[in-house]
Design a protein around this motif. Structure first.
Motif, short mmCIF file in Angstrom:
data_model
loop_
_atom_site.label_atom_id
_atom_site.label_comp_id
_atom_site.label_asym_id
_atom_site.label_seq_id
_atom_site.Cartn_x
_atom_site.Cartn_y
_atom_site.Cartn_z
N THR A 1 25.10 97.77 113.28
CA THR A 1 24.68 96.73 112.34
C THR A 1 25.59 95.51 112.41
OG1 THR A 1 23.79 98.41 110.85
CG2 THR A 1 24.22 96.24 109.90
N CYS A 2 26.87 95.75 112.67
CA CYS A 2 27.85 94.65 112.75
C CYS A 2 27.87 93.99 114.13
CB CYS A 2 29.24 95.17 112.42
SG CYS A 2 29.42 95.73 110.72
N ASP A 3 26.97 94.41 115.04
CA ASP A 3 26.91 93.87 116.40
C ASP A 3 28.21 94.10 117.16
OD1 ASP A 3 24.31 92.95 116.23
OD2 ASP A 3 24.94 91.06 115.29
N ALA A 4 28.88 95.22 116.90
CA ALA A 4 30.08 95.57 117.67
C ALA A 4 29.68 95.91 119.10
CB ALA A 4 30.79 96.75 117.02
N ALA A 5 30.56 95.61 120.02
CA ALA A 5 30.30 95.95 121.42
C ALA A 5 30.69 97.38 121.72
CB ALA A 5 31.08 95.00 122.34
N TYR A 6 31.75 97.88 121.05
CA TYR A 6 32.26 99.22 121.33
C TYR A 6 32.47 100.00 120.03
CZ TYR A 6 33.47 97.45 125.98
OH TYR A 6 33.42 96.91 127.23
N LEU A 7 32.34 101.31 120.12
CA LEU A 7 32.80 102.22 119.09
C LEU A 7 33.80 103.15 119.76
CD1 LEU A 7 32.79 103.52 116.30
CD2 LEU A 7 30.86 104.93 117.03
N VAL A 8 35.04 103.10 119.31
CA VAL A 8 36.10 103.90 119.92
C VAL A 8 36.25 105.19 119.12
CG1 VAL A 8 38.51 103.94 120.63
CG2 VAL A 8 37.26 101.77 120.61
N THR A 9 36.13 106.32 119.78
CA THR A 9 36.17 107.61 119.09
C THR A 9 36.71 108.69 120.01
OG1 THR A 9 34.84 109.30 117.99
CG2 THR A 9 33.78 108.09 119.77
N ARG A 10 37.29 109.72 119.39
CA ARG A 10 37.72 110.91 120.15
C ARG A 10 36.72 112.07 119.98
NH1 ARG A 10 42.91 110.46 122.04
NH2 ARG A 10 44.29 108.97 120.99
N ASP A 11 35.64 111.83 119.28
CA ASP A 11 34.64 112.87 119.01
C ASP A 11 33.87 113.17 120.30
OD1 ASP A 11 32.30 114.30 118.28
OD2 ASP A 11 32.42 113.50 116.25
N GLU A 12 34.19 114.29 120.93
CA GLU A 12 33.58 114.63 122.22
C GLU A 12 32.07 114.80 122.12
OE1 GLU A 12 34.88 114.68 125.16
OE2 GLU A 12 36.92 114.24 124.48
N ASN A 13 31.58 115.38 121.03
CA ASN A 13 30.14 115.57 120.87
C ASN A 13 29.42 114.22 120.78
OD1 ASN A 13 30.17 118.39 120.88
ND2 ASN A 13 30.73 118.46 118.70
N LEU A 14 30.07 113.27 120.10
CA LEU A 14 29.49 111.94 119.98
C LEU A 14 29.50 111.22 121.33
CD1 LEU A 14 28.25 110.22 117.73
CD2 LEU A 14 30.51 109.19 117.36
N LEU A 15 30.61 111.38 122.07
CA LEU A 15 30.73 110.73 123.39
C LEU A 15 29.67 111.25 124.36
CD1 LEU A 15 34.63 110.64 123.75
CD2 LEU A 15 33.12 108.66 123.54
N LYS A 16 29.31 112.52 124.23
CA LYS A 16 28.30 113.10 125.12
C LYS A 16 26.94 112.45 124.90
CE LYS A 16 30.50 117.62 125.63
NZ LYS A 16 30.43 119.08 125.30
N GLN A 17 26.71 111.92 123.71
CA GLN A 17 25.44 111.24 123.41
C GLN A 17 25.52 109.73 123.66
OE1 GLN A 17 23.55 112.69 119.64
NE2 GLN A 17 25.50 113.80 119.39
N GLY A 18 26.63 109.30 124.29
CA GLY A 18 26.90 107.88 124.46
C GLY A 18 25.79 107.11 125.16
N LYS A 19 25.23 107.65 126.23
CA LYS A 19 24.19 106.93 126.98
C LYS A 19 22.94 106.73 126.13
CE LYS A 19 25.61 108.21 131.67
NZ LYS A 19 25.21 108.88 132.94
N HIS A 20 22.56 107.77 125.38
CA HIS A 20 21.38 107.67 124.52
C HIS A 20 21.61 106.64 123.40
CE1 HIS A 20 17.84 108.75 122.25
NE2 HIS A 20 18.59 109.03 121.18
#
Length: 411
Positions: free
Chosen positions: A7-26
Motif C-alpha cells: 500500500t505504501c508503494d515500497a520496493a522491498y520488504l526485508v524479512t527473515r521469515d523463510e515461509n514468507l520468502l518462499k512465496q516471494g515470487k507469487h
C-alpha cells in the motif's frame, strides 16, 4: 506486513521469515513488492545504485565475464570457493561477504560463458583503506587466471575513487597467493597489501616514497616495473627505460589487448590467452631486444578502430625455433604453429629458421585509439615513411606522451 508495504508503494520488504520468502515470487507478481532477506537486501542495495554500478563486462575474448553480484550467493554456489582442507563451510564465506556489504561494500564474481563461477571477490572502502574480505577462485584450469583477473578488476574499481591502500584479509589458496604476487601484492604478516596510486612521475618531480631513497639517477627498468605493479596504475617515466613500438593486427589485438571490433565474432580460438594477464606475441627474430622494457601497441589495419591502443611491460623475450616457441607459449599467445612458422626467418650461421616471442604483461588499454595523425604530432619520428610497418625502438618521452593522451579523461 505485505499489505502495508504494498500500500505504501515500497520496493522491498526485508524479512527473515523463510515461509514468507518462499512465496516471494507469487507476492511480487501480485503486488510488485520484492521480498528479500537482510543479506540479499544489502547486496542489492550496493549493486543497484551508486557511481560504481555497472553491467556485466566481458573479459576480452576469454569467454569469461565479471559482474557485480545483486543477490547473496546460495550455499551451493559458495561451496565451490570453500577451503575444504580446513573444513570451511559456505556459511563462513557468507559471513565474510556480509562484512563487506555491511560497510556499504560490493561483491564481484567472474563466470564462464556457461555460467560456471570461477572467481569471487568482496571489498569495502573506509576513506583511503580498502579491505578485501573475500578473494577466491574455484579449482580447475581457470583458477590462477581467474584469480588474477579478479584482483585486477577489484583494483580497477578502487582506482575510480582515487588513491588507497588495499589489504587482502581472507584465507588464500596457493593459486591465489601466486596471483597476488604476480599482480604486485606483498605479503605482510597474515595479510597481502598493495596500493593504488594515480600519479604520473617524471624527472623533476619528487619521487614516490617507495622510490625516494633510490633517487632518479639510480632507477632502472626493473625497479620501475616492480613499483608500477605494486602501485598500479601509477607510472614512473624516467626517460631511460628502453621502449618499443609494436604493430599488431586487429584480430590478435582483440584477444591480447581487449581490442573490440565493430562486429562480434561467432567463436573465439584463443580463450586461454584472452583470460591470461601475461601474454606472448611473435615476430621475426631480433637479437637486439632488451627486457624489461615498455611496449606501445599500434593496432594496424583497423581503420577507425586502429591506432595506438595500449601500453605494456615487456618482461622477457625468447628467440628460438618456431615450433619450440609455439609449444612453450601456446596458451599465452594467439598464433597457431603455422603462423609462428610464417613469422620465422633464417638466422645464425646454420641459417635455421627462428622467431622471437615477446612475453609481456601489465597491459593498459587506452580509452580511445590514438589515430595516425595525432600519433605523428606526439612522436615526430613517426613521420618517417614505413614507420608503422615493423617493430622498432621508440624514446620513452614519446611513450609518456601516448600514455597521457590515451588515458586522458574528459573530467
Amino acid at each position: 506486513m505485505v499489505a502495508q508495504a504494498a500500500t505504501c508503494d515500497a520496493a522491498y520488504l526485508v524479512t527473515r521469515d523463510e515461509n514468507l520468502l518462499k512465496q516471494g515470487k507469487h507476492i511480487e507478481k501480485t503486488t510488485g513488492l520484492t521480498l528479500v532477506g537482510p543479506d540479499d537486501f544489502l547486496v542489492r542495495l550496493q549493486a543497484s545504485g551508486g557511481e560504481h554500478s555497472h553491467q556485466t563486462q566481458a573479459i576480452a575474448a576469454s569467454g569469461m565475464s565479471v559482474a557485480t553480484v545483486s543477490k547473496m550467493p546460495t550455499n551451493a554456489e559458495l561451496s565451490v570457493y570453500c577451503h575444504h582442507h580446513v573444513s570451511e563451510r559456505p556459511s563462513d564465506i557468507r559471513q565474510r561477504l556480509g562484512k563487506a556489504t555491511a560497510h556499504e561494500g560490493r561483491i564481484e564474481q567472474i563466470v564462464t560463458e556457461a555460467g560456471e563461477p570461477v572467481a569471487l571477490g568482496a571489498m569495502y572502502r573506509d576513506h583511503s583503506r580498502v579491505t578485501v574480505t573475500v578473494l577466491r577462485s574455484a579449482t580447475g584450469q581457470h583458477s590462477y587466471s581467474a584469480a588474477r583477473q579478479m584482483i585486477h578488476h577489484l583494483r580497477t574499481v578502487v582506482a575510480m575513487d582515487g588513491p588507497a591502500a588495499i589489504f587482502i584479509e581472507d584465507q588464500t589458496h596457493p593459486s591465489v597467493e601466486q596471483a597476488l604476487k604476480d599482480e604486485g601484492f606483498r605479503s605482510e604478516g597474515s595479510s597481502w597489501e598493495a596500493v593504488i596510486e594515480t600519479s604520473v612521475f617524471a624527472p623533476g618531480d619528487a619521487l614516490p616514497q617507495e622510490l625516494s631513497k633510490i633517487g632518479w639517477d639510480r632507477l632502472d627498468a626493473n625497479l620501475i616495473r616492480e613499483y608500477e605493479r605494486y602501485a598500479w596504475p601509477s607510472k614512473v617515466f624516467s626517460g631511460t627505460v628502453t621502449s618499443y613500438f609494436v604493430p599488431i593486427k586487429p584480430e590478435y589485438a582483440r584477444v591480447l589487448l581487449g581490442y573490440e571490433e565493430p562486429q562480434a565474432r561467432l567463436f573465439e580460438m584463443h580463450p586461454l590467452a584472452a583470460a591470461a594477464r601475461e601474454n606472448t606475441y611473435y615476430m621475426a627474430p631480433r637479437q637486439s631486444v632488451e627486457a624489461p622494457a615498455r611496449i606501445i601497441w599500434w593496432v594496424s589495419g583497423g581503420g577507425a578502430f586502429g591506432g595506438v591502443k595500449a601500453i605494456s611491460w615487456l618482461d622477457a623475450f625468447d628467440t628460438d625455433g618456431p615450433r619450440r616457441l609455439h609449444r612453450k607459449y601456446r596458451d599465452r599467445g594467439v598464433l597457431d604453429e603455422r603462423q609462428v612458422l610464417d613469422s620465422a626467418k633464417p638466422s645464425g650461421k646454420d641459417g635455421h629458421p627462428t622467431a622471437t616471442a615477446l612475453l609481456f604483461s601489465q597491459t593498459e588499454i587506452f580509452h580511445e585509439p590514438i589515430p595516425i595523425s595525432r600519433a605523428r604530432d606526439l612522436c615526430p619520428a613517426m613521420n618517417t615513411d614505413g614507420y608503422f610497418i615493423t617493430t622498432r625502438q621508440i624514446d620513452e618521452a614519446s611513450v609518456q606522451a601516448f600514455y597521457e593522451e590515451g588515458l586522458r579523461r574528459d573530467d
